[in-house]
Design an enzyme around this catalytic site. Structure first.
Site, short mmCIF file in Angstrom:
data_model
loop_
_atom_site.label_atom_id
_atom_site.label_comp_id
_atom_site.label_asym_id
_atom_site.label_seq_id
_atom_site.Cartn_x
_atom_site.Cartn_y
_atom_site.Cartn_z
CG ASP A 134 -0.24 -0.26 2.54
OD1 ASP A 134 0.97 -0.58 2.54
OD2 ASP A 134 -0.89 -0.15 3.59
CG ASP B 211 6.80 6.17 6.37
OD1 ASP B 211 7.18 7.24 5.87
OD2 ASP B 211 6.53 6.06 7.57
N GLY C 229 10.62 2.14 4.49
CA GLY C 229 11.10 1.02 3.67
C GLY C 229 11.52 -0.19 4.49
CG LEU D 54 9.97 -3.53 0.15
CD1 LEU D 54 8.91 -4.51 -0.30
CD2 LEU D 54 10.10 -2.39 -0.85
CE LYS E 205 3.66 8.78 4.18
NZ LYS E 205 3.42 8.63 5.63
CG ASP F 268 -4.94 1.44 9.69
OD1 ASP F 268 -3.93 1.19 8.97
OD2 ASP F 268 -4.92 1.32 10.93
P1 IMP Z 1 7.66 1.44 6.51
O1 IMP Z 1 8.18 0.16 7.10
O2 IMP Z 1 8.12 2.64 7.28
O3 IMP Z 1 7.95 1.57 5.03
O4 IMP Z 1 6.11 1.46 6.73
C1 IMP Z 1 5.29 0.71 6.01
C2 IMP Z 1 3.96 0.49 6.72
O5 IMP Z 1 3.64 1.52 7.66
C3 IMP Z 1 2.89 0.57 5.67
O6 IMP Z 1 2.69 -0.69 5.05
C4 IMP Z 1 1.70 1.06 6.46
O7 IMP Z 1 1.07 -0.03 7.06
C5 IMP Z 1 2.29 1.94 7.52
N1 IMP Z 1 2.28 3.36 7.09
C6 IMP Z 1 3.32 4.14 6.76
N2 IMP Z 1 2.94 5.38 6.44
C7 IMP Z 1 1.59 5.38 6.59
C8 IMP Z 1 0.58 6.40 6.38
O8 IMP Z 1 0.84 7.57 6.00
N3 IMP Z 1 -0.69 6.01 6.59
C9 IMP Z 1 -1.04 4.76 6.99
N4 IMP Z 1 -0.14 3.79 7.18
C10 IMP Z 1 1.16 4.10 6.99
MG MG Z 2 1.52 -2.13 4.35
#
Ligand code: IMP
Ligand code: MG
Length: 181
Positions: A105, A108, A110, A113, A136, A164
């Site tokens: 989805d 952010d 990363g 992932l 982002k 959400d």
């Molecule tokens: P990352 O590990 O920081 O890349 O975050 C990924 C996960 O954080 C995403 O799959 C979302 O579940 C959640 N997330 C990050 N940013 C947002 C946002 O702006 N809105 C909602 N969920 C977010």
């Molecule tokens: Mg996610």
């Protein structure tokens, strides 16, 4: 501009539904060319990417299998946690020597992932690529960027289209951005 309220916060529209649908179709067209003649193994990363994956796959034309995994994180409210812990659903994945596409989805930092890719790598697919609906760039700290991105967005919290805020707002057809005045 129209604002909506979720829990204690106000949000305003960032990406309207019509723009989302056009972009999803064009992402599918790209994938239809790149994966022509292959069977694609799509891995939908729950919960947030259930709507993006559902829309995307219905515009894809290659044979496919759709799988679901879930990555657990600490602190699932506004801040996405850097400390990812566990992946559910990997045991039943039969993707050795297959073409794999991870569908996210939003990326952010990363970290989610990166963690997931390592786990999937270990299952020895022929290839792994990632598609994310939102990216982002300003907050990304990973090493490998997604191959396909729907929209780059600023480093603001968003909801809708599967995403959400404390479990609410997933059903919204547009993407909404946290609005602070
Ligand atoms: P990352 O590990 O920081 O890349 O975050 C990924 C996960 O954080 C995403 O799959 C979302 O579940 C959640 N997330 C990050 N940013 C947002 C946002 O702006 N809105 C909602 N969920 C977010
Ligand atoms: Mg996610």
């Amino acid at each position: 501009m129209e604002t909506i309220k979720i829990h204690d916060k106000s949000f305003q529209i960032l990406i309207p539904e019509t723009v989302i649908m056009e972009r999803v179709k064009s992402l599918a067209e790209t994938l239809n060319v790149i994966y022509e003649g292959k069977t694609l193994h799509i891995i939908c990363v729950l919960n947030g990417s259930f709507i993006f994956t559902a829309d995307l796959v219905r515009y894809l034309t290659m044979p496919m299998e759709i799988h679901f995994v879930r990555v657990s994180t600490y602190g699932n409210e506004r801040v996405s946690s850097g400390s990812t812990r566990e992946v559910w659903g990997l045991d039943s994945l039969n993707i050795s020597q297959k073409s794999v596409l991870i569908a996210e989805d939003i990326i952010d930092t990363g970290f989610t992932l990166e963690f997931l890719r390592q786990k999937i790598d270990a299952l020895r697919p022929e290839s792994i690529e990632t598609i994310t609906f939102l990216f982002k760039p300003e907050s990304f700290k990973g090493t490998k960027r997604p191959e396909y991105t729907g929209f780059n967005i600023p480093d603001d919290f968003v909801v809708g289209y599967g995403m959400d805020y404390a479990q609410m707002g997933r059903e919204l057809r547009a993407i909404y951005q946290l609005y602070e005045d």
